[in-house]
Scaffold this motif. Structure first.
Motif, PDB file in Angstrom:
ATOM      1  N   LYS A  42      17.108  -1.279 -38.927  1.00 24.03           N
ATOM      2  CA  LYS A  42      17.084  -2.480 -38.650  1.00 24.03           C
ATOM      3  C   LYS A  42      16.819  -2.629 -37.062  1.00 24.03           C
ATOM      4  O   LYS A  42      17.216  -1.946 -36.124  1.00 24.03           O
ATOM      5  CB  LYS A  42      18.560  -3.262 -38.732  1.00 24.03           C
ATOM      6  CG  LYS A  42      18.696  -4.716 -38.791  1.00 24.03           C
ATOM      7  CD  LYS A  42      20.018  -5.287 -39.285  1.00 24.03           C
ATOM      8  CE  LYS A  42      20.256  -5.015 -40.794  1.00 24.03           C
ATOM      9  NZ  LYS A  42      21.685  -5.424 -41.082  1.00 24.03           N
ATOM     10  N   ILE A  43      15.757  -3.769 -36.914  1.00 19.99           N
ATOM     11  CA  ILE A  43      15.618  -4.286 -35.540  1.00 19.99           C
ATOM     12  C   ILE A  43      15.751  -5.544 -35.039  1.00 19.99           C
ATOM     13  O   ILE A  43      15.224  -6.449 -36.146  1.00 19.99           O
ATOM     14  CB  ILE A  43      14.143  -3.560 -34.882  1.00 19.99           C
ATOM     15  CG1 ILE A  43      13.012  -4.228 -35.904  1.00 19.99           C
ATOM     16  CG2 ILE A  43      14.055  -2.034 -35.354  1.00 19.99           C
ATOM     17  CD1 ILE A  43      11.495  -3.648 -35.754  1.00 19.99           C
ATOM     18  N   THR A  60       1.351  -1.549 -40.741  1.00 17.47           N
ATOM     19  CA  THR A  60       1.827  -2.613 -39.743  1.00 17.47           C
ATOM     20  C   THR A  60       2.407  -3.631 -40.322  1.00 17.47           C
ATOM     21  O   THR A  60       1.790  -4.155 -41.389  1.00 17.47           O
ATOM     22  CB  THR A  60       0.457  -3.014 -38.845  1.00 17.47           C
ATOM     23  OG1 THR A  60      -0.336  -2.005 -38.401  1.00 17.47           O
ATOM     24  CG2 THR A  60       0.792  -3.983 -37.699  1.00 17.47           C
ATOM     25  N   ALA A  61       3.244  -4.250 -39.714  1.00 14.58           N
ATOM     26  CA  ALA A  61       3.799  -5.477 -40.239  1.00 14.58           C
ATOM     27  C   ALA A  61       3.928  -6.568 -39.203  1.00 14.58           C
ATOM     28  O   ALA A  61       3.871  -6.227 -38.101  1.00 14.58           O
ATOM     29  CB  ALA A  61       5.297  -5.341 -40.862  1.00 14.58           C
ATOM     30  N   VAL A  78       4.675  -7.844 -33.815  1.00 12.90           N
ATOM     31  CA  VAL A  78       3.820  -6.628 -34.385  1.00 12.90           C
ATOM     32  C   VAL A  78       4.939  -5.360 -34.435  1.00 12.90           C
ATOM     33  O   VAL A  78       5.447  -5.029 -33.556  1.00 12.90           O
ATOM     34  CB  VAL A  78       2.689  -6.210 -33.766  1.00 12.90           C
ATOM     35  CG1 VAL A  78       1.813  -5.375 -34.517  1.00 12.90           C
ATOM     36  CG2 VAL A  78       1.890  -7.783 -33.405  1.00 12.90           C
ATOM     37  N   VAL A  79       4.874  -4.878 -35.778  1.00 14.85           N
ATOM     38  CA  VAL A  79       5.756  -3.883 -36.173  1.00 14.85           C
ATOM     39  C   VAL A  79       5.094  -2.615 -36.602  1.00 14.85           C
ATOM     40  O   VAL A  79       4.207  -2.749 -37.368  1.00 14.85           O
ATOM     41  CB  VAL A  79       6.964  -4.388 -37.149  1.00 14.85           C
ATOM     42  CG1 VAL A  79       7.953  -3.143 -37.406  1.00 14.85           C
ATOM     43  CG2 VAL A  79       7.565  -5.554 -36.574  1.00 14.85           C
ATOM     44  N   LYS A  85       9.865   0.140 -35.596  1.00 16.23           N
ATOM     45  CA  LYS A  85      10.033  -0.372 -34.053  1.00 16.23           C
ATOM     46  C   LYS A  85       8.789  -1.198 -33.799  1.00 16.23           C
ATOM     47  O   LYS A  85       7.771  -1.217 -34.411  1.00 16.23           O
ATOM     48  CB  LYS A  85       9.867   0.872 -33.088  1.00 16.23           C
ATOM     49  CG  LYS A  85       8.306   1.407 -33.080  1.00 16.23           C
ATOM     50  CD  LYS A  85       8.263   2.489 -31.866  1.00 16.23           C
ATOM     51  CE  LYS A  85       6.860   2.872 -31.663  1.00 16.23           C
ATOM     52  NZ  LYS A  85       6.766   3.953 -30.733  1.00 16.23           N
ATOM     53  N   GLU A  86       9.420  -2.080 -32.894  1.00 11.45           N
ATOM     54  CA  GLU A  86       8.313  -3.157 -32.506  1.00 11.45           C
ATOM     55  C   GLU A  86       7.192  -2.563 -31.512  1.00 11.45           C
ATOM     56  O   GLU A  86       7.538  -1.942 -30.757  1.00 11.45           O
ATOM     57  CB  GLU A  86       9.176  -4.188 -31.567  1.00 11.45           C
ATOM     58  CG  GLU A  86       8.310  -5.522 -31.256  1.00 11.45           C
ATOM     59  CD  GLU A  86       9.149  -6.541 -30.399  1.00 11.45           C
ATOM     60  OE1 GLU A  86       8.229  -7.243 -29.869  1.00 11.45           O
ATOM     61  OE2 GLU A  86      10.482  -6.622 -30.578  1.00 11.45           O
ATOM     62  N   LEU A  87       6.047  -3.017 -31.659  1.00 10.19           N
ATOM     63  CA  LEU A  87       4.920  -2.522 -31.081  1.00 10.19           C
ATOM     64  C   LEU A  87       4.720  -3.440 -29.825  1.00 10.19           C
ATOM     65  O   LEU A  87       4.701  -2.915 -28.769  1.00 10.19           O
ATOM     66  CB  LEU A  87       3.756  -2.168 -31.677  1.00 10.19           C
ATOM     67  CG  LEU A  87       3.731  -1.269 -32.806  1.00 10.19           C
ATOM     68  CD1 LEU A  87       2.457  -1.196 -33.563  1.00 10.19           C
ATOM     69  CD2 LEU A  87       3.830   0.110 -32.123  1.00 10.19           C
TER      70      LEU A  87
END
Length: 324
Positions: A42-43, A60-61, A78-79, A85-87
């Motif tokens: 979870k982030i 990518t999400a 962007v994940v 993790k978040e990019l």
């Protein structure tokens, strides 16, 4: 031997299919193992995340940070799905309240509800490379036709569907408004491309069917839904699923006759709905219950559930990357 096995299992878990679930009130993105129905990560997201989409390769999400009542959201997130993790956070150029989102290939089309617009984000270039106006209030959800030549948006405030013809874009974009059932929200394109269905979310209900060849309304189906939220075709195109937040049901319609085939009782507040790529499972995000439930589409029976957080809503399926 044991270390090698542990390493193998860890690698497999990091590259498995993932169900992405947004928890609006918590402002988090949950990574769910869809087979085990277990949250594996979870982030945090931006405020009020409503919808998420995953690229076709599953790598990518992109999350739409819609914002809250007093604070309109202005960012995408962007994940990296495998790394969980978040990019990066993408600040949108003058666009408010990003909401509905759809991935085609590696690019993402999304609505900007507060700006009466739709736009396209390219993660590889890290930029919004196209913006188009819808000419209608509260442009909430969208569906993009394969080939990216036409976009349909459900405009809750305009009681309409906007059709953006991109055949000659970016030089020219043709815009058309179609009057539909009051409060249109859930929208989807039939798998064969032969029809667009859009559900009105008001107690009056109603599903409007549009012929994409002529962009004319061909039929309106009366419904008994109290608050239709999302609408999706099954992958074989034979049935249409509509979540009803207030009634605590998902209604299954026969796509040919328009008749109700079944009503599925769910946990409280069914909102987002997501099918697996093979169409054998349906996932329903029950916002009021804080759960996602899994259903066997052959019997429409519950086969599992998982607590993901407060007010789960938007979901997406990220397929495991295919390695050559």
């Amino acid at each position: 031997m044991k270390l090698a096995l542990v390493a193998f299992l860890l690698a497999a878990s990091l590259h498995a299919d993932t169900l992405l679930v947004l928890n609006k009130r918590d402002a988090t993105l949950a990574f769910v193992d869809p087979a085990a129905m277990k949250v594996v990560g979870k982030i945090p997201t931006g405020e009020g995340p409503h919808e998420v989409a995953a690229s076709e390769d599953g790598n990518t999400a992109v999350v739409c940070n819609y914002g809250t009542g007093p604070n309109p959201g202005t960012t995408l997130m962007v994940v990296d799905v495998a790394a969980r993790k978040e990019l990066r956070r993408v600040t949108l150029p003058g666009l408010l309240r990003p909401h509905g989102i759809q991935a085609l290939g590696s690019r993402f089309y999304f609505t900007a509800e507060g700006s009466r617009a739709v736009a396209r984000y390219d993660p590889a270039a890290d930029r919004v490379d196209w913006i188009g106006g819808t000419g209608a209030e509260v442009t909430h959800m969208l569906v993009v036709v394969p080939g990216e030549k036409k976009i349909y948006t459900a405009n809750i405030g305009g009681n309409s569907v906007s059709v953006l013809d991109l055949t000659n874009a970016p030089r020219q974009t043709t815009l058309k408004q179609i009057a539909v059932s009051k409060g249109p929200e859930g929208i989807d394109l039939a798998p064969d491309g032969g029809a667009v269905w859009v559900a009105g979310r008001t107690p009056e209900g109603g599903i409007t069917i549009i012929d994409p060849k002529t962009d004319a309304v061909v039929r309106t189906i009366p419904t008994a839904t109290k608050f239709a939220n999302r609408l999706k075709f099954t992958h074989d195109g034979k049935q249409v699923l509509v979540s009803d937040v207030t009634s605590g049901e998902v209604t299954v319609f026969d796509a040919t006759t328009g008749e109700v085939a079944k009503k599925i009782a769910t946990c409280a507040g069914p909102s987002g709905i997501q099918l697996t790529p093979d169409g054998k499972r349906l996932y329903v995000a029950c916002a009021a219950a804080g759960k996602v439930q899994a259903y066997d589409t052959a019997t429409w029976s519950v086969i599992g559930e998982v607590e993901t957080g407060n007010e789960p809503d938007g979901m997406a399926w990220a397929s495991a990357p295919q390695h050559q």
